[in-house]
Design a protein around this motif. Sequence first.
Motif, PDB file in Angstrom:
ATOM      1  N   UNK A 138     -11.242   4.768   4.587  1.00  0.00           N
ATOM      2  CA  UNK A 138     -10.837   6.562   4.034  1.00  0.00           C
ATOM      3  C   UNK A 138     -11.844   6.600   3.617  1.00  0.00           C
ATOM      4  N   UNK A 139     -12.091   6.630   1.786  1.00  0.00           N
ATOM      5  CA  UNK A 139     -13.195   6.968   0.985  1.00  0.00           C
ATOM      6  C   UNK A 139     -14.771   7.163   1.413  1.00  0.00           C
ATOM      7  N   UNK A 140     -15.205   5.589   2.581  1.00  0.00           N
ATOM      8  CA  UNK A 140     -16.497   6.039   3.251  1.00  0.00           C
ATOM      9  C   UNK A 140     -16.620   7.014   4.286  1.00  0.00           C
ATOM     10  N   UNK A 141     -15.211   7.163   5.107  1.00  0.00           N
ATOM     11  CA  UNK A 141     -15.560   8.029   6.500  1.00  0.00           C
ATOM     12  C   UNK A 141     -15.872   8.814   6.097  1.00  0.00           C
ATOM     13  N   UNK A 142     -14.645   9.505   4.822  1.00  0.00           N
ATOM     14  CA  UNK A 142     -14.016  11.140   4.313  1.00  0.00           C
ATOM     15  C   UNK A 142     -15.129  11.717   4.182  1.00  0.00           C
TER      16      UNK A 142
ATOM     17  N   UNK B 145     -12.084  23.390   3.144  1.00  0.00           N
ATOM     18  CA  UNK B 145     -11.994  22.215   3.646  1.00  0.00           C
ATOM     19  C   UNK B 145     -12.339  20.866   2.605  1.00  0.00           C
ATOM     20  N   UNK B 146     -14.069  21.377   2.230  1.00  0.00           N
ATOM     21  CA  UNK B 146     -14.649  20.853   0.826  1.00  0.00           C
ATOM     22  C   UNK B 146     -13.727  20.189  -0.479  1.00  0.00           C
ATOM     23  N   UNK B 147     -12.795  21.686  -0.600  1.00  0.00           N
ATOM     24  CA  UNK B 147     -12.046  21.602  -1.663  1.00  0.00           C
ATOM     25  C   UNK B 147     -10.676  20.861  -1.430  1.00  0.00           C
ATOM     26  N   UNK B 148      -9.631  20.983  -0.804  1.00  0.00           N
ATOM     27  CA  UNK B 148      -8.601  19.929  -0.359  1.00  0.00           C
ATOM     28  C   UNK B 148      -8.647  18.563  -0.354  1.00  0.00           C
ATOM     29  N   UNK B 149     -10.350  18.479   0.394  1.00  0.00           N
ATOM     30  CA  UNK B 149     -10.452  16.881   0.394  1.00  0.00           C
ATOM     31  C   UNK B 149     -10.436  16.745  -0.876  1.00  0.00           C
ATOM     32  N   UNK B 150     -11.466  17.127  -1.434  1.00  0.00           N
ATOM     33  CA  UNK B 150     -11.550  16.344  -3.128  1.00  0.00           C
ATOM     34  C   UNK B 150     -10.285  16.460  -4.077  1.00  0.00           C
ATOM     35  N   UNK B 151      -9.358  17.557  -3.405  1.00  0.00           N
ATOM     36  CA  UNK B 151      -7.985  17.346  -3.824  1.00  0.00           C
ATOM     37  C   UNK B 151      -6.901  16.085  -3.750  1.00  0.00           C
ATOM     38  N   UNK B 152      -7.252  15.781  -2.070  1.00  0.00           N
ATOM     39  CA  UNK B 152      -6.656  15.172  -1.708  1.00  0.00           C
ATOM     40  C   UNK B 152      -7.672  13.734  -2.146  1.00  0.00           C
ATOM     41  N   UNK B 153      -8.661  12.987  -2.279  1.00  0.00           N
ATOM     42  CA  UNK B 153      -9.422  12.053  -2.788  1.00  0.00           C
ATOM     43  C   UNK B 153      -8.570  11.714  -4.216  1.00  0.00           C
ATOM     44  N   UNK B 154      -8.264  13.258  -5.097  1.00  0.00           N
ATOM     45  CA  UNK B 154      -7.952  12.861  -6.084  1.00  0.00           C
ATOM     46  C   UNK B 154      -6.838  12.176  -6.218  1.00  0.00           C
ATOM     47  N   UNK B 155      -5.583  12.576  -5.252  1.00  0.00           N
ATOM     48  CA  UNK B 155      -4.309  12.140  -5.236  1.00  0.00           C
ATOM     49  C   UNK B 155      -4.649  10.954  -4.425  1.00  0.00           C
TER      50      UNK B 155
ATOM     51  N   UNK C 213       0.917  -1.290   0.393  1.00  0.00           N
ATOM     52  CA  UNK C 213       0.285  -0.076   0.126  1.00  0.00           C
ATOM     53  C   UNK C 213       0.782   1.120  -0.553  1.00  0.00           C
ATOM     54  N   UNK C 214       0.498   2.313  -0.553  1.00  0.00           N
ATOM     55  CA  UNK C 214       1.567   3.491  -0.658  1.00  0.00           C
ATOM     56  C   UNK C 214       0.943   4.093   0.511  1.00  0.00           C
ATOM     57  N   UNK C 215       1.679   4.873   0.723  1.00  0.00           N
ATOM     58  CA  UNK C 215       1.987   5.814   1.883  1.00  0.00           C
ATOM     59  C   UNK C 215       0.739   6.785   1.804  1.00  0.00           C
ATOM     60  N   UNK C 216      -0.251   6.840   2.849  1.00  0.00           N
ATOM     61  CA  UNK C 216      -1.003   7.915   3.528  1.00  0.00           C
ATOM     62  C   UNK C 216      -0.959   8.853   3.052  1.00  0.00           C
ATOM     63  N   UNK C 217      -1.508  10.173   2.562  1.00  0.00           N
ATOM     64  CA  UNK C 217      -0.202  11.991   2.302  1.00  0.00           C
ATOM     65  C   UNK C 217      -0.366  11.919   3.805  1.00  0.00           C
ATOM     66  N   UNK C 218       0.066  12.057   4.951  1.00  0.00           N
ATOM     67  CA  UNK C 218      -0.499  12.218   7.098  1.00  0.00           C
ATOM     68  C   UNK C 218      -0.617  14.315   6.598  1.00  0.00           C
ATOM     69  N   UNK C 219       0.168  14.597   5.523  1.00  0.00           N
ATOM     70  CA  UNK C 219       0.742  15.806   5.969  1.00  0.00           C
ATOM     71  C   UNK C 219      -0.958  16.527   5.246  1.00  0.00           C
ATOM     72  N   UNK C 220      -1.548  16.205   3.818  1.00  0.00           N
ATOM     73  CA  UNK C 220      -2.552  16.525   3.280  1.00  0.00           C
ATOM     74  C   UNK C 220      -3.515  17.330   4.401  1.00  0.00           C
ATOM     75  N   UNK C 221      -3.775  15.669   5.062  1.00  0.00           N
ATOM     76  CA  UNK C 221      -4.603  15.444   5.783  1.00  0.00           C
ATOM     77  C   UNK C 221      -5.181  16.596   7.144  1.00  0.00           C
ATOM     78  N   UNK C 222      -3.615  16.460   7.801  1.00  0.00           N
ATOM     79  CA  UNK C 222      -3.473  17.510   8.915  1.00  0.00           C
ATOM     80  C   UNK C 222      -3.282  18.998   8.566  1.00  0.00           C
ATOM     81  N   UNK C 223      -3.467  19.396   7.195  1.00  0.00           N
ATOM     82  CA  UNK C 223      -3.472  20.474   6.049  1.00  0.00           C
ATOM     83  C   UNK C 223      -4.826  20.766   6.511  1.00  0.00           C
ATOM     84  N   UNK C 224      -6.042  19.665   6.160  1.00  0.00           N
ATOM     85  CA  UNK C 224      -7.440  19.890   5.981  1.00  0.00           C
ATOM     86  C   UNK C 224      -8.124  19.828   7.257  1.00  0.00           C
ATOM     87  N   UNK C 225      -7.485  18.974   8.208  1.00  0.00           N
ATOM     88  CA  UNK C 225      -7.943  19.550   9.928  1.00  0.00           C
ATOM     89  C   UNK C 225      -7.356  20.675  10.058  1.00  0.00           C
TER      90      UNK C 225
END
Length: 177
Positions: free
Chosen positions: A127-131, A100-110, A56-68
């Motif tokens: 993650x997709x189901x939860x987010x 937040x929603x725009x960044x979340x969409x970018x995270x999903x795309x990534x 599994x590729x590493x999960x982008x914690x940095x992007x999720x941290x920015x969203x948070x």
Amino acid sequence: MRAVGAPASATPRRREVDATVGLLIFLAATAMLFAALLLAYAILRAQAPSWPPAGTPPFPRGAATVNTAVLLAASLVLRRARSTTRRGPAFGALALGTLFLALQALLWRHLVATHLGPSAGPLGDVFFALSAFHALHVLGGLIALAVARARPHRLLLLYWDFVLAVWLIIYLAVCWL
């Protein structure tokens, strides 16, 4: 048609109590849905020989941290809006929630681009189901905030606090546990 013995119109206090009870019931039901999704995530993790699954590729914690951070900032700005009569802070919370929603969409795309999206494995699926479910609730809060126009109502703050708390749990569960 009103019920026998019911007053022709409810008092403002009664309407507020009814709205509070209704919101609490809604939040309790929603919390159960999020709890079920988080339980599914916990079961997947517990049954996996290793987590994240091998390959599994590493999960982008940095992007999720920015969203948070953006969602937390929206919550703080919304609280500030409650204590002022100016519209600016409420607009700021609306803008941050939208960001937040725009960044979340970018995270999903990534995630999809890096083969960590839905159908790529249990981490992406959960993650997709939860987010996505969470994003729908953020969108609902943004609509309520846009409709409120003036200072946010106490119930809107309660709803937004719930949305923030759920995100923090998702963030911690997926990124750090």
